[in-house]
Design an enzyme around this catalytic site. Structure first.
Site, PDB file in Angstrom:
ATOM      1  N   SER A 167      76.969 -14.049  67.909  1.00  0.00           N
ATOM      2  CA  SER A 167      75.951 -15.069  68.024  1.00  0.00           C
ATOM      3  C   SER A 167      76.212 -16.316  67.170  1.00  0.00           C
ATOM      4  O   SER A 167      75.598 -17.356  67.428  1.00  0.00           O
ATOM      5  CB  SER A 167      74.598 -14.480  67.627  1.00  0.00           C
ATOM      6  OG  SER A 167      74.636 -14.037  66.288  1.00  0.00           O
TER       7      SER A 167
ATOM      8  N   SER B  36      78.866 -10.691  64.797  1.00  0.00           N
ATOM      9  CA  SER B  36      78.407 -12.044  65.133  1.00  0.00           C
ATOM     10  C   SER B  36      79.036 -13.164  64.314  1.00  0.00           C
ATOM     11  O   SER B  36      78.895 -14.330  64.661  1.00  0.00           O
ATOM     12  CB  SER B  36      76.887 -12.141  65.003  1.00  0.00           C
ATOM     13  OG  SER B  36      76.269 -11.722  66.199  1.00  0.00           O
TER      14      SER B  36
ATOM     15  N   LYS C 151      73.938 -21.829  60.431  1.00  0.00           N
ATOM     16  CA  LYS C 151      73.428 -21.151  61.632  1.00  0.00           C
ATOM     17  C   LYS C 151      71.906 -21.243  61.613  1.00  0.00           C
ATOM     18  O   LYS C 151      71.279 -20.961  60.584  1.00  0.00           O
ATOM     19  CB  LYS C 151      73.874 -19.686  61.617  1.00  0.00           C
ATOM     20  CG  LYS C 151      73.519 -18.899  62.874  1.00  0.00           C
ATOM     21  CD  LYS C 151      74.047 -17.463  62.750  1.00  0.00           C
ATOM     22  CE  LYS C 151      73.810 -16.651  64.020  1.00  0.00           C
ATOM     23  NZ  LYS C 151      74.327 -15.262  63.901  1.00  0.00           N
TER      24      LYS C 151
END
Lengths: 533, 482
Positions: free
Chosen positions: A175, A199, A99
């Site tokens: 996210s 997330s 990420k």
């Protein structure tokens, strides 16, 4: 069984086994993964993307940047180690997507923000460095909501944002949308995401993969570009519980760079996986089978039942586990559940606003090219241009609720309610308490993946996508989302497990057992649409 | 006409002399280093970095708290003070807001007139320093040096208990002494190790109200404290006597021009949005750890001064001088111990010889190569008459230069005193033979006796026993006329 799968779809433990024994080269694994990315990911997103074309709109767009050359070099080094008879580690040759909220030395580390579009990190985040040390190979950085502020990945400054591999019209969640999508589509075997209010788990649920949010302090946050520092947890996204156990094993433990990383021994997460669930007490709570939220216009509190398919999938998981010997405890009360989102709104924004202070155009990141009158003007223009809508909203809200005038009404109060939420869990996991749970079983999300653009723009509604996930972050406890079936539209449903502090092992064991129990279920054999087009 | 008294409180930023910075592994001291040469991702506030608390900084705060008779919290917390400034890389300063490690306490300040003025301490907390900004107005640029970012500080806040500029200056003098004594800070004002802000108000003498105060920033030397506060007291009295009110301003002291300049009105003060820093755990002091730290707390300057007066019979003046620095007082006591008594003689040598050598070499007593044992040995040699006092003094620099002991040097260089009567008489005779006219002069001016002794001393290369020589000259010189 796994050997018949293409390399990019094999689980991490199988790949590592093959690479360590020399049956498959790490280079072959990386090349196969790069080929998969080439086939399904479409063009790289950018901050000035231009119009999308129909061909691209079917693609996954998980990666912001690829580090293919470094990955191949690393693969060759691992193959050389194997040739010399050395052990490259328990994750040898496993392709890893990161990420893009983590700093990795020499890579653009953007947080999906214009502000850091050209920022190249000079150091590597601890959890990533540990995975690399265990033999994993970082392939690239994957997309996310800007600074992880969102639940759909749509707010990324890098467009087109990631799409759901099961249905390109839907969001992958967020996210950590790029993490979940890349793992679901075989563009990585393992991804590292971050979970501040769900997330990791919510996109894992939306994309039909396993997402683990460890106990706060289990995995170092060093190198994670902070969102809500008291809530942020790095964790793995994988396709199987066993892979999650392997990844957590490598990531977990004390870190001299993070004083909030606990100095507790890390258990062997793989060892107990096959012990089954007999005797485990698994709770179900009515507070997790409804959503309670204030109406966005009237502010009136509303109770809504969850979609029946999601309830059914969760109940089916409970029944399967009960058949395997788990004791299902009904009607577990978690009375403060509905405060999770309002409390999160306040706490996360106070921390976020402060964490964003450092992005001021002085030292690194975006600085305005316009002419400036003075220092204040330089700050305003640089931040005005560098931050997207989400950071700006969060700064406004965070500044407001932590201001001297309002802090006691909002921030201090939110902290007290957070303590109450924590007590809810302490009481049901208390080994001497009335419920003595080993885990709590809930749906991960109130809906399956929603359509792109359907919710985006409504910050309040978007936030309620995390309603069932957020309290693990408030309480600091571990939680895991695992695939539990599909809805009528062919979108994955996630089932969630909460556990007691530091007891990731039990969650992994339950998830692994559930995988074994459902291995032959028809829904297990479904493949994401992105792989069949 | 009304008579006024000043009400003064100080806020002092103390730079700790830890090896590393407060939250990272960079050296704490960057003195003389090129800009931005002593920095890392953590102290520069790069994305993703986290602070890790330096244990030694906490220990120093505990020691200071104990020395100030304060409450040292078993659990204290770190908070973020949010504001934008280019030399504050994170956009917030990590500090302790409402639960500081040191709470309350007091500090006794001895004044030159003999009074002891007790000053209350409000609190002392740990925090990180910011960097330095240099505004190059001509070039239109601002240059930032981050070397100082993350240097550990203690901010100490006094109660409004000081009543004059002189008391404030003495407070700073004594605080500097204490900080060095405890090895908390180098406390070098010229290097910014102590930075002082002064809160000043006035009121009618004897009143108990607190009037609006002004805050003077940047009073960074003892003289600046004295001069700035004096100027501000005079200004405030002038305002009140002119029928105006004193407003709560922040003032800047310009040391060049010795003037105060208004920086801003207090009403426009920023909201720092303090909240607990989630990146740091609270600082918890376990009982064992606290005990171990407090075990290292030395006897404090005032207590040691009193003991020197009582136990060693030193004058108040000598005792003050010898307890100015901890190393000096340790030196003195070690020498007394090595000598086995005679503290007044040791004090005499300290005041006359050791202090001079220290001043000349700009060294501290603990670094001196002429050790307390050497001093004791030297005193013993002088007392025994083996060498004279002047040779003793000369030995100090010889020991430092050669690293040999006084006894070794006396043997090697033939420094032993000439005390035998025959030798001394021969010396005296030689001087008389060479200076017949001085003998005549002596008749009218008996003080020339010293001159004769001096000549003989020179002939002996300083080794003769001067008192014995004086006796001999008195015998052999003709009687004086008066």
């Amino acid at each position: 069984m796994t050997l018949s799968l293409p390399l990019p779809d094999q689980p991490a433990h199988a790949i590592a086994e093959s690479v360590r024994t020399g049956a498959v080269s790490a280079r072959a694994v990386v090349e196969a993964t790069l080929a998969r990315i080439d086939a399904v990911d479409g063009r790289r997103p950018s901050t000035s993307p231009g119009p999308d074309d129909p061909e691209n709109s079917r693609r996954v767009h998980a990666y912001i940047s690829l580090q293919a050359e470094q990955a191949l070099e690393r693969a060759d080094a691992i193959d050389a180690q194997v040739a010399r008879g050395e052990d490259p580690g328990p994750l040898a040759g496993v392709p890893l997507s990161v990420k893009d909220i983590f700093c990795v030395a020499g890579t653009p580390s953007t947080a999906a923000s214009r502000m850091l579009e050209h920022f190249v990190a000079p150091y590597t985040a601890t959890p990533i460095a540990r995975l690399q040390a265990a033999g994993a190979i970082a392939i690239g950085k994957v997309n996310l909501d800007e600074y992880a502020y969102g639940s759909s990945t749509e707010s990324s400054a890098f467009q087109p944002a990631t799409r759901n591999p099961w249905n390109a019209n839907c969001v992958p969640g967020g996210s950590s949308g790029g993490s979940a999508a890349s793992v679901a589509a075989g563009e990585a075997t393992l991804s590292v995401g971050t979970d501040t209010a769900g997330s990791i788990r919510q996109p894992a649920a939306f994309c039909g993969v396993v997402g683990l949010k460890p106990t706060y302090g289990r995995v170092s946050r060093y190198g994670l570009i902070a969102f809500g520092s008291s809530l942020d947890c790095p964790g793995p996204v994988t396709r199987t519980a066993r892979d999650a156990a392997l990844a957590l094993q490598a990531m977990a433990g004390a870190d001299p760079h993070d004083s909030t990383a606990a100095a507790l021994p890390v258990p062997d997460y793989s060892r107990g996986l096959d012990q089954g669930v007999r005797g485990l007490r698994i709770g179900l709570s009515p507070d997790y089978f409804r959503i309670r939220y204030p109406d966005p216009t009237t502010g009136e509190i509303r109770d809504t039942e969850l979609p029946p398919e999601i309830v059914a999938a969760t109940r089916a998981a409970a029944e399967a586990l009960a058949r395997a010997g788990a004791e299902i405890v009904e009607d577990v009360p978690l009375p403060n559940t509905s405060f999770g989102i309002p409390v999160y709104f306040v706490i996360s924004r106070v921390e976020a606003a402060s964490n964003l202070h450092r992005f001021d155009g002085v030292k690194y990141g975006h600085r305005t090219q316009q002419t400036i009158r003075d220092l204040r003007d330089m700050y305003r223009k640089s931040r005005g241009e560098g931050f997207g809508r989400q950071p700006k909203l969060r700064i406004l809200m965070g500044m407001y609720v932590s201001g001297a005038q309002y802090a006691s009404q909002y921030y201090q109060r939110a902290l007290r309610v957070r303590t109450l939420i924590r007590r809810d869990f302490e009481s049901v996991f208390d080994p001497q308490g009335a419920y003595r749970l080993n885990a709590l079983l809930t749906p991960t999300t109130p809906t399956t993946a929603f359509e792109i653009g359907a919710v985006y723009g409504n910050s309040v509604l978007m936030q309620y996508a995390d309603l069932l996930a957020v309290n693990a972050n408030h309480a600091g406890i571990p939680a895991l989302s695992m695939p539990g079936g599909f809805d009528a539209g062919g979108l994955p449903i996630g089932v969630q497990l909460f556990g007691a502090d530091w007891d990731e092992a039990t969650l992994l064991r339950i998830a692994h057992t559930f995988e074994t129990l459902t291995a032959d279920a028809a829904w297990r054999s479904r493949r994401p649409l992105a792989l069949t087009q | 006409m009304l008579s006024f008294e000043a009400v003064i409180g100080l806020e002092i930023h103390i730079q700790l002399n830890t090896h590393t910075k407060i939250f990272c592994g960079c050296r704490a001291d960057s003195w003389g280093a090129p800009p931005n040469s002593n920095i890392c991702p953590v102290c520069c506030g790069l994305p993703g970095v986290l602070p890790v608390l330096n244990r030694i900084a906490v220990e120093k705060a505990v020691l200071l708290g104990a020395a100030l008779d304060a409450q040292v919290r078993d659990e204290s917390f770190f908070d973020r003070k949010n504001y934008f400034y280019p030399d504050l890389p994170k956009g917030y300063q990590i500090t302790q807001f409402d639960q500081a490690i040191v709470q309350g306490g007091h500090f006794d300040v001895p004044m030159p007139d003999g009074r002891i003025v007790p000053i209350s301490i409000t609190k002392a907390h740990l925090e990180e320093d910011a960097g330095k900004t240099r505004n190059d107005v001509a070039a239109g640029v601002r240059q930032i040096d981050m070397n100082r970012c993350g240097v550990p500080l203690i901010e100490l806040v006094t109660g409004p208990d000081l009543r004059s500029a002189e008391e404030a200056a003495q407070f700073l003098v004594r605080m500097r002494q204490l900080l060095r004594w405890l090895d908390i800070s180098e406390a070098n004002l010229e290097r910014g190790h102590l930075r002082c802000d002064a809160n000043v108000s006035i009121r009618e003498a004897g009143a108990t109200v607190l009037n609006p105060k002004t805050e003077i920033k940047n009073v960074n030397s003892i003289d600046a404290v004295r001069n700035a506060i004096e100027a501000e007291i005079a200004r405030q009295i002038g305002e009140v006597e002119a029928g105006r009110r004193v407003s709560a301003w922040t003032l800047d002291w310009d040391d060049e021009t010795q003037t105060l300049r208004k920086m801003r009105s207090k009403e426009t003060e920023a909201d720092y949005r303090y909240f607990r820093d989630p990146d740091l755990l609270s600082a918890r002091l376990t009982p064992e750890w606290k005990r171990a730290v407090l075990a290292t707390l030395p006897e404090l300057p005032l207590a040691r001064r009193s003991r020197f007066i009582v136990d060693y019979g030193l004058s108040a003046y000598d005792a003050s001088i010898l307890t100015e620095e901890r190393a000096l007082s340790d030196y003195f006591e070690a020498a007394v111990k090595a000598l086995g008594g005679n503290p007044k003689t040791v004090a005499n040598w300290m005041m006359n010889d050791i202090l001079r050598v220290l001043n000349e070499s700009n060294a501290t007593a603990s670094d001196l190569a002429f050790k307390p044992a050497h001093l004791a040995e030297t005193i013993r040699l002088v007392e025994a008459g083996t060498i004279n006092r002047a040779t003793g003094t000369a030995l100090i620099t010889k020991v430092i230069a050669t690293g040999r002991t006084p006894t070794e040097l006396i043997a090697a260089e033939g420094l032993a005193q000439i005390s035998g009567d025959d030798a001394l008489q021969a010396l005296a005779q030689a001087v008389l033979d060479e200076n017949p006219q001085q003998i005549e002069a002596y008749r009218k001016k008996p003080s020339l006796l010293k001159w004769f002794v001096g000549q003989a001393m020179r002939k002996s290369q300083g080794k003769a026993n001067a008192q014995a020589l004086e006796r001999i000259f008195l015998c052999v010189l003709p009687p004086a006329d008066v």
